[in-house]
Design an enzyme around this catalytic site. Sequence first.
Site, mmCIF file in Angstrom:
data_model
loop_
_atom_site.group_PDB
_atom_site.id
_atom_site.type_symbol
_atom_site.label_atom_id
_atom_site.label_comp_id
_atom_site.label_asym_id
_atom_site.label_seq_id
_atom_site.Cartn_x
_atom_site.Cartn_y
_atom_site.Cartn_z
ATOM 1 N N ALA A 81 -2.706 4.350 10.651
ATOM 2 C CA ALA A 81 -2.124 5.555 10.053
ATOM 3 C C ALA A 81 -1.841 5.246 8.583
ATOM 4 O O ALA A 81 -1.697 4.081 8.191
ATOM 5 C CB ALA A 81 -0.839 5.921 10.781
ATOM 6 N N GLY A 134 -3.153 2.682 14.198
ATOM 7 C CA GLY A 134 -3.751 3.945 14.624
ATOM 8 C C GLY A 134 -5.266 3.876 14.719
ATOM 9 O O GLY A 134 -5.875 4.642 15.480
ATOM 10 N N GLU A 141 -5.878 2.465 18.052
ATOM 11 C CA GLU A 141 -5.483 3.501 19.030
ATOM 12 C C GLU A 141 -6.521 4.614 19.101
ATOM 13 O O GLU A 141 -6.840 5.124 20.177
ATOM 14 C CB GLU A 141 -4.100 4.060 18.652
ATOM 15 N N GLU A 161 1.898 -2.852 13.909
ATOM 16 C CA GLU A 161 3.032 -1.999 13.510
ATOM 17 C C GLU A 161 4.347 -2.763 13.428
ATOM 18 O O GLU A 161 5.216 -2.441 12.616
ATOM 19 C CB GLU A 161 3.187 -0.830 14.490
HETATM 20 N N1 CAA Z 1 -2.325 3.015 4.972
HETATM 21 C C1 CAA Z 1 -2.468 3.297 3.652
HETATM 22 N N2 CAA Z 1 -3.253 2.569 2.844
HETATM 23 C C2 CAA Z 1 -3.898 1.522 3.370
HETATM 24 C C3 CAA Z 1 -3.783 1.160 4.708
HETATM 25 C C4 CAA Z 1 -2.958 1.978 5.533
HETATM 26 N N3 CAA Z 1 -2.834 1.752 6.868
HETATM 27 N N4 CAA Z 1 -4.535 0.068 4.946
HETATM 28 C C5 CAA Z 1 -5.109 -0.248 3.767
HETATM 29 N N5 CAA Z 1 -4.719 0.610 2.808
HETATM 30 C C6 CAA Z 1 -5.102 0.617 1.393
HETATM 31 C C7 CAA Z 1 -4.374 -0.465 0.636
HETATM 32 O O1 CAA Z 1 -3.080 -0.046 0.272
HETATM 33 C C8 CAA Z 1 -5.297 -0.642 -0.557
HETATM 34 O O2 CAA Z 1 -5.084 0.416 -1.461
HETATM 35 P P1 CAA Z 1 -4.904 0.090 -3.063
HETATM 36 O O3 CAA Z 1 -6.223 -0.500 -3.443
HETATM 37 O O4 CAA Z 1 -4.634 1.431 -3.630
HETATM 38 O O5 CAA Z 1 -3.787 -0.887 -3.165
HETATM 39 C C9 CAA Z 1 -6.681 -0.428 0.056
HETATM 40 O O6 CAA Z 1 -6.476 0.284 1.270
HETATM 41 C C10 CAA Z 1 -7.379 -1.731 0.394
HETATM 42 O O7 CAA Z 1 -6.510 -2.482 1.216
HETATM 43 P P2 CAA Z 1 -6.129 -4.022 0.905
HETATM 44 O O8 CAA Z 1 -6.169 -4.271 -0.566
HETATM 45 O O9 CAA Z 1 -4.852 -4.313 1.600
HETATM 46 O O10 CAA Z 1 -7.375 -4.737 1.597
HETATM 47 P P3 CAA Z 1 -7.411 -6.199 2.229
HETATM 48 O O11 CAA Z 1 -8.848 -6.448 2.547
HETATM 49 O O12 CAA Z 1 -6.701 -7.181 1.362
HETATM 50 O O13 CAA Z 1 -6.562 -6.101 3.586
HETATM 51 C C11 CAA Z 1 -5.909 -5.084 5.678
HETATM 52 C C12 CAA Z 1 -7.046 -5.310 4.645
HETATM 53 C C13 CAA Z 1 -5.574 -6.416 6.364
HETATM 54 C C14 CAA Z 1 -6.465 -4.096 6.703
HETATM 55 C C15 CAA Z 1 -4.660 -4.526 4.972
HETATM 56 O O14 CAA Z 1 -5.050 -3.414 4.175
HETATM 57 C C16 CAA Z 1 -3.603 -4.047 5.903
HETATM 58 O O15 CAA Z 1 -2.875 -4.846 6.459
HETATM 59 N N6 CAA Z 1 -3.485 -2.716 6.097
HETATM 60 C C17 CAA Z 1 -2.458 -2.122 6.919
HETATM 61 C C18 CAA Z 1 -2.740 -2.301 8.407
HETATM 62 C C19 CAA Z 1 -1.608 -1.708 9.225
HETATM 63 O O16 CAA Z 1 -0.487 -2.122 9.156
HETATM 64 N N7 CAA Z 1 -1.941 -0.686 10.052
HETATM 65 C C20 CAA Z 1 -0.976 -0.023 10.881
HETATM 66 C C21 CAA Z 1 -0.456 1.212 10.212
HETATM 67 S S1 CAA Z 1 0.900 1.963 11.086
HETATM 68 C C22 CAA Z 1 0.184 2.866 12.323
HETATM 69 O O17 CAA Z 1 -1.021 2.918 12.463
HETATM 70 C C23 CAA Z 1 1.117 3.600 13.231
HETATM 71 C C24 CAA Z 1 0.499 4.151 14.458
HETATM 72 O O18 CAA Z 1 0.577 3.585 15.515
HETATM 73 C C25 CAA Z 1 -0.204 5.417 14.438
#
Ligand code: CAA
Length: 259
Positions: A66, A110, A113, A133
């Site tokens: 998400a 998400g 999921e 999460e």
């Molecule tokens: N939401 C918003 N933006 C996201 C994102 C997310 N879930 N995942 C990645 N992005 C964005 C980053 O902020 C970044 O944007 P900027 O360039 O503007 O800073 C861009 O995508 C590229 O990401 P990274 O620079 O972080 O890329 P990376 O290769 O270094 O890392 C990653 C990749 C490990 C996937 C890392 O992006 C990450 O940890 N993302 C979040 C994963 C996460 O926590 N997901 C769960 C979300 S909560 C949820 O989903 C609730 C639910 O149950 C529905």
Amino acid sequence: MAGFGMIKVETRGKVGLVTLDRPAALNALCDQLMTELGQALRDFDADAAVGAIVLTGSEKAFAAGADIKEMKDRTYPAVHFEDFIGNKWETVLSIKKPVIAAVAGFALGGGCELAMMCDIIIAAGNAKFGQPEIRLGIIPGAGGSQRLIRAVGKSKAMDMILTGRMMDADEAERSNLVTRVVPVESLLDEAVKMGEQIAAFSQPSVAMAKEAVNAAHELSLREGVRLERRLFHSLFATEDQKEGMSAFAEKRRPAFRNA
Ligand code: CAA
């Protein structure tokens, strides 16, 4: 089909293909993207020329979850009354045609999921699944705590959800989260090939097979077997059952008419 900004849609033969296309955010599932995805899935479900749907992302990310930036300032009353991650996210569950998730790269939160809401997951060798999460101070909110345990069992589901670690494609296959792992270059072809194979069968039987298997997640064994029997019986009302069985007896290929 309507033009979309965060997804791409096309058909390949009888397969409807939806590609999540928000590369700058690793396909983070924001409100607009989920609205578009729901519309595309409903459009394909209503299209008689489509027999199966493939949902995919990019080589780097199926979906990184998400959209954290979009939800970070939301308050408890806002998410509660909006039923955040409610119906809009679950559109995929209402689709009658089989939906195959073709997952390369990150399928996190998400994203994992969403893949689990699909009927079949095929993974590329570089796929990484996770429910991170807990690292954000929340828990899965789109069914992860319920669907992951049904796929991989309690110990591994707890491990994934309580530590937030990622699972690679091989572990996902060993743990029955995905049906098979293929090289990333052939992921889409393999998924479309599977979709074509399914779309060639009688669509009423495909829809009922999907309904019966999915019901196993919801019903007791007795209720599930009863539902299966009823669906099985109902297929004897179709022309395609007569055609399929006659073709076998006559040693020819069946010509299903979805009737
Ligand atoms: N939401 C918003 N933006 C996201 C994102 C997310 N879930 N995942 C990645 N992005 C964005 C980053 O902020 C970044 O944007 P900027 O360039 O503007 O800073 C861009 O995508 C590229 O990401 P990274 O620079 O972080 O890329 P990376 O290769 O270094 O890392 C990653 C990749 C490990 C996937 C890392 O992006 C990450 O940890 N993302 C979040 C994963 C996460 O926590 N997901 C769960 C979300 S909560 C949820 O989903 C609730 C639910 O149950 C529905």
